[in-house]
Motif scaffolding. Structure first.
Motif, PDB file in Angstrom:
ATOM      1  N   HIS A 130       0.832  -1.207   0.000  1.00 16.61           N
ATOM      2  CA  HIS A 130       0.000   0.000   0.000  1.00 16.61           C
ATOM      3  C   HIS A 130       0.865   1.255   0.000  1.00 16.61           C
ATOM      4  CE1 HIS A 130      -2.934  -3.003   0.714  1.00 16.61           C
ATOM      5  NE2 HIS A 130      -2.621  -3.175   1.985  1.00 16.61           N
ATOM      6  N   LEU A 131       2.032   1.183   0.629  1.00 16.93           N
ATOM      7  CA  LEU A 131       2.956   2.316   0.614  1.00 16.93           C
ATOM      8  C   LEU A 131       3.486   2.587  -0.785  1.00 16.93           C
ATOM      9  CD1 LEU A 131       5.098   1.846   3.864  1.00 16.93           C
ATOM     10  CD2 LEU A 131       3.602   3.779   3.333  1.00 16.93           C
ATOM     11  N   ARG A 132       3.569   1.564  -1.608  1.00 17.50           N
ATOM     12  CA  ARG A 132       4.099   1.719  -2.966  1.00 17.50           C
ATOM     13  C   ARG A 132       3.306   2.756  -3.752  1.00 17.50           C
ATOM     14  NH1 ARG A 132       4.386  -3.770  -6.040  1.00 17.50           N
ATOM     15  NH2 ARG A 132       5.547  -2.445  -7.505  1.00 17.50           N
ATOM     16  N   ARG A 133       2.024   2.824  -3.512  1.00 14.68           N
ATOM     17  CA  ARG A 133       1.189   3.831  -4.180  1.00 14.68           C
ATOM     18  C   ARG A 133       1.008   5.070  -3.314  1.00 14.68           C
ATOM     19  NH1 ARG A 133      -2.381   0.882  -5.915  1.00 14.68           N
ATOM     20  NH2 ARG A 133      -1.893   0.998  -8.137  1.00 14.68           N
ATOM     21  N   PHE A 134       0.920   4.869  -1.997  1.00 12.09           N
ATOM     22  CA  PHE A 134       0.589   6.007  -1.145  1.00 12.09           C
ATOM     23  C   PHE A 134       1.685   7.065  -1.138  1.00 12.09           C
ATOM     24  CE2 PHE A 134       0.185   8.408   2.788  1.00 12.09           C
ATOM     25  CZ  PHE A 134      -1.136   8.811   2.680  1.00 12.09           C
ATOM     26  N   TYR A 135       2.946   6.669  -1.244  1.00 11.38           N
ATOM     27  CA  TYR A 135       4.009   7.671  -1.297  1.00 11.38           C
ATOM     28  C   TYR A 135       3.782   8.631  -2.471  1.00 11.38           C
ATOM     29  CZ  TYR A 135       7.024   5.526   2.271  1.00 11.38           C
ATOM     30  OH  TYR A 135       7.546   5.059   3.461  1.00 11.38           O
ATOM     31  N   ILE A 136       3.320   8.093  -3.589  1.00 15.51           N
ATOM     32  CA  ILE A 136       3.031   8.935  -4.758  1.00 15.51           C
ATOM     33  C   ILE A 136       1.793   9.787  -4.501  1.00 15.51           C
ATOM     34  CG2 ILE A 136       2.441   8.944  -7.214  1.00 15.51           C
ATOM     35  CD1 ILE A 136       3.911   6.236  -7.434  1.00 15.51           C
ATOM     36  N   ALA A 137       0.753   9.152  -3.990  1.00 12.55           N
ATOM     37  CA  ALA A 137      -0.494   9.875  -3.709  1.00 12.55           C
ATOM     38  C   ALA A 137      -0.253  10.995  -2.705  1.00 12.55           C
ATOM     39  CB  ALA A 137      -1.551   8.909  -3.178  1.00 12.55           C
ATOM     40  N   PHE A 138       0.610  10.752  -1.727  1.00 12.79           N
ATOM     41  CA  PHE A 138       0.859  11.751  -0.693  1.00 12.79           C
ATOM     42  C   PHE A 138       1.506  12.999  -1.272  1.00 12.79           C
ATOM     43  CE2 PHE A 138       3.167  13.413   3.108  1.00 12.79           C
ATOM     44  CZ  PHE A 138       2.047  13.682   3.880  1.00 12.79           C
ATOM     45  N   LEU A 139       2.362  12.828  -2.275  1.00 12.95           N
ATOM     46  CA  LEU A 139       2.964  13.986  -2.931  1.00 12.95           C
ATOM     47  C   LEU A 139       1.893  14.846  -3.600  1.00 12.95           C
ATOM     48  CD1 LEU A 139       6.157  12.393  -4.544  1.00 12.95           C
ATOM     49  CD2 LEU A 139       6.026  13.814  -2.479  1.00 12.95           C
ATOM     50  N   ILE A 140       0.875  14.200  -4.154  1.00  9.82           N
ATOM     51  CA  ILE A 140      -0.237  14.939  -4.765  1.00  9.82           C
ATOM     52  C   ILE A 140      -1.075  15.616  -3.679  1.00  9.82           C
ATOM     53  CG2 ILE A 140      -2.334  14.730  -6.172  1.00  9.82           C
ATOM     54  CD1 ILE A 140      -0.998  12.275  -7.501  1.00  9.82           C
ATOM     55  N   ILE A 141      -1.330  14.876  -2.606  1.00 13.60           N
ATOM     56  CA  ILE A 141      -2.128  15.402  -1.486  1.00 13.60           C
ATOM     57  C   ILE A 141      -1.454  16.622  -0.864  1.00 13.60           C
ATOM     58  CG2 ILE A 141      -2.936  14.860   0.863  1.00 13.60           C
ATOM     59  CD1 ILE A 141      -3.288  11.932  -0.159  1.00 13.60           C
ATOM     60  N   LEU A 142      -0.127  16.667  -0.885  1.00 14.34           N
ATOM     61  CA  LEU A 142       0.600  17.785  -0.281  1.00 14.34           C
ATOM     62  C   LEU A 142       0.287  19.123  -0.954  1.00 14.34           C
ATOM     63  CD1 LEU A 142       4.162  16.337   0.492  1.00 14.34           C
ATOM     64  CD2 LEU A 142       2.396  17.022   2.128  1.00 14.34           C
ATOM     65  N   ILE A 143      -0.174  19.099  -2.196  1.00 14.11           N
ATOM     66  CA  ILE A 143      -0.503  20.355  -2.888  1.00 14.11           C
ATOM     67  C   ILE A 143      -1.668  21.064  -2.195  1.00 14.11           C
ATOM     68  CG2 ILE A 143      -1.254  21.407  -5.068  1.00 14.11           C
ATOM     69  CD1 ILE A 143       0.195  19.060  -6.492  1.00 14.11           C
ATOM     70  N   PRO A 144      -2.861  20.420  -2.072  1.00 20.12           N
ATOM     71  CA  PRO A 144      -3.929  21.085  -1.308  1.00 20.12           C
ATOM     72  C   PRO A 144      -3.588  21.233   0.174  1.00 20.12           C
ATOM     73  CG  PRO A 144      -4.582  18.847  -1.893  1.00 20.12           C
ATOM     74  CD  PRO A 144      -3.332  19.158  -2.662  1.00 20.12           C
ATOM     75  N   PHE A 145      -2.761  20.311   0.695  1.00 21.92           N
ATOM     76  CA  PHE A 145      -2.348  20.386   2.100  1.00 21.92           C
ATOM     77  C   PHE A 145      -1.646  21.710   2.394  1.00 21.92           C
ATOM     78  CE2 PHE A 145       1.381  20.012   4.879  1.00 21.92           C
ATOM     79  CZ  PHE A 145       0.801  19.678   6.093  1.00 21.92           C
TER      80      PHE A 145
END
Length: 203
Positions: A130-145
């Motif tokens: 799950h981390l294999r994808r979440f690390y990428i998703a988290f970079l995207i999430i950091l924009i609105p964050f």
């Protein structure tokens, strides 16, 4: 995509993680580790926290994990190799441990990084896929964050909506955002993803 079909797993996960974070939040609010500017929220408080803060732990994680699962649906092959994912995870843990030891006792830094290290260690053995994808998703999430959290912590405002006691954190700010907030967000969001995946298997 039909994300709604997993509503039981999502709701249960949100409730469990929100409960942990709300207890943490209430204790920190009571002890002045952080607080809320009454000029920006409704007058209704529960355990010293605005109603908006309670909603935060359901609305923000839901919106963020939806980004993660949208990425899974539309880009199923967008994954970090497992070996690199393990290396990233170990590197983060190795960096965090001395920071935690050196700053042990600062409430926000201590609790935040302790939770994050435990989550990463558990995920290294039981959630690396799950981390294999979440690390990428988290970079995207950091924009609105950075946009939303920046405003909450005072970017562009005369006074912050959420204030922090710098005696209880590292005192390092990204614009107006305490650096610990990134770890806080990661723990809250991946904690939900980790539990959702476990509950989906039971479904």
């Amino acid at each position: 995509m039909r994300f709604i079909k997993h509503w039981k797993a999502v709701l249960l996960s949100l409730t469990i993680v929100a409960t942990v974070f709300l207890i943490w939040d209430a204790i920190f609010t009571h002890n002045g580790v952080w607080g809320f500017n009454p000029d920006y929220h409704l007058p209704f408080l529960l355990f010293g926290m605005p109603i908006e803060e309670w909603m935060f732990f359901f609305c923000i994680p839901y919106a963020s994990i939806f980004i993660h699962y949208s990425l899974e649906y539309f880009k199923p092959n967008l994954l970090i190799p497992q070996s690199i994912t393990r290396a990233i995870t170990i590197t983060i843990i190795v960096i965090l441990i001395p920071i935690l030891i050196y700053n042990f006792g600062k409430a926000y830094t201590t609790v935040n990084y302790l939770f994050l290290i435990v989550l990463l260690v558990v995920s290294f053995f039981y959630g690396i896929e799950h981390l294999r994808r979440f690390y990428i998703a988290f970079l995207i999430i950091l924009i609105p964050f950075f946009i939303v959290n920046g405003i909450l912590t005072g970017t562009g405002l005369e006074e912050p909506i959420v204030w922090y006691n710098n005696e209880e954190n590292l005192g390092i700010r990204l614009l107006t955002i305490p650096v610990e907030d990134i770890g806080y967000a990661f723990t809250m969001l991946f904690g939900n993803v980790f539990l959702i995946e476990k509950f989906k298997k039971k479904e």
